[in-house]
Design a protein around this motif. Structure first.
Motif, mmCIF file in Angstrom:
data_model
loop_
_atom_site.group_PDB
_atom_site.id
_atom_site.type_symbol
_atom_site.label_atom_id
_atom_site.label_comp_id
_atom_site.label_asym_id
_atom_site.label_seq_id
_atom_site.Cartn_x
_atom_site.Cartn_y
_atom_site.Cartn_z
ATOM 1 N N HIS A 5 54.016 -34.571 -21.840
ATOM 2 C CA HIS A 5 53.565 -33.182 -21.748
ATOM 3 C C HIS A 5 54.192 -32.473 -20.545
ATOM 4 C CE1 HIS A 5 50.885 -33.177 -25.124
ATOM 5 N NE2 HIS A 5 50.270 -34.266 -24.678
ATOM 6 N N THR A 20 52.068 -24.162 -26.159
ATOM 7 C CA THR A 20 50.736 -23.899 -26.703
ATOM 8 C C THR A 20 49.989 -25.189 -27.035
ATOM 9 O OG1 THR A 20 51.576 -23.848 -28.961
ATOM 10 C CG2 THR A 20 51.589 -21.742 -27.748
ATOM 11 N N ARG A 21 48.705 -25.042 -27.305
ATOM 12 C CA ARG A 21 47.884 -26.191 -27.697
ATOM 13 C C ARG A 21 48.458 -26.842 -28.969
ATOM 14 N NH1 ARG A 21 43.044 -27.943 -26.257
ATOM 15 N NH2 ARG A 21 42.658 -26.041 -25.095
ATOM 16 N N GLN A 24 51.341 -28.919 -27.993
ATOM 17 C CA GLN A 24 50.845 -30.117 -27.305
ATOM 18 C C GLN A 24 50.353 -31.143 -28.326
ATOM 19 O OE1 GLN A 24 47.933 -29.079 -24.282
ATOM 20 N NE2 GLN A 24 49.139 -27.278 -23.723
ATOM 21 N N GLU A 25 49.621 -30.675 -29.326
ATOM 22 C CA GLU A 25 49.117 -31.572 -30.367
ATOM 23 C C GLU A 25 50.268 -32.190 -31.157
ATOM 24 O OE1 GLU A 25 46.356 -29.189 -32.610
ATOM 25 O OE2 GLU A 25 44.881 -29.207 -30.985
#
Length: 146
Positions: A5, A20-21, A24-25
């Motif tokens: 990350h 963004t989330r 990241q996912e």
């Protein structure tokens, strides 16, 4: 925050994109899979992902150098985290019949020999080599016995 990350955030920011989330996912998913994966494989592992967003995020992350796309056949692509993120230099075995892709690691000695040969060929052509990717095309064990 994992090293993946940290690297991803830095690369995305340098490329002018938000980390963004959802991205990241996606890094988490590709890390978890740990092998080249197709779009259907990604969606199967994370059904909450929206296919259009997944395509868009993969394209942006590929542009930023976080994801590597390996096209096999006319319509099939595999995605994996790039060597920049994983620090795992490897090549691929690609089955010409079923289009499966498997990672393959070579010995340090073999890598040095390949690097030397490729560097020599590039130099002779006036080309500056910065990296290489080798995909071995053939028939997998399952297809050979089918």
């Amino acid at each position: 925050m994992s090293d993946h990350h940290t690297i991803a955030r830095r690369q995305m920011t340098a490329a002018g994109h938000m980390y963004t989330r959802g991205r990241q996912e996606l890094v988490d998913l590709l890390t978890e899979i740990g092998a080249p994966a197709t779009m259907p494989m990604l969606l199967e592992r994370a059904p909450k992902l929206v296919q259009s967003s997944l395509y868009r995020n993969l394209a942006v992350m590929e542009e930023a150098g976080l994801v590597t796309r390996l096209d096999v056949g006319d319509t099939k692509s595999y995605y994996e985290l790039s060597e920049l993120v994983t620090d795992d230099h490897h090549h691929h075995l690609v089955c010409k019949d079923c289009n499966s892709v498997v990672d393959v690691n070579l010995s340090d000695r073999a890598e040095r020999s390949i690097e030397k040969s490729l560097d020599s060929a590039a130099t002779e052509a006036g080309f500056e080599l910065v990296d290489h990717r080798i995909d071995l095309i053939g028939t997998c064990a399952d297809c050979k016995t089918a």
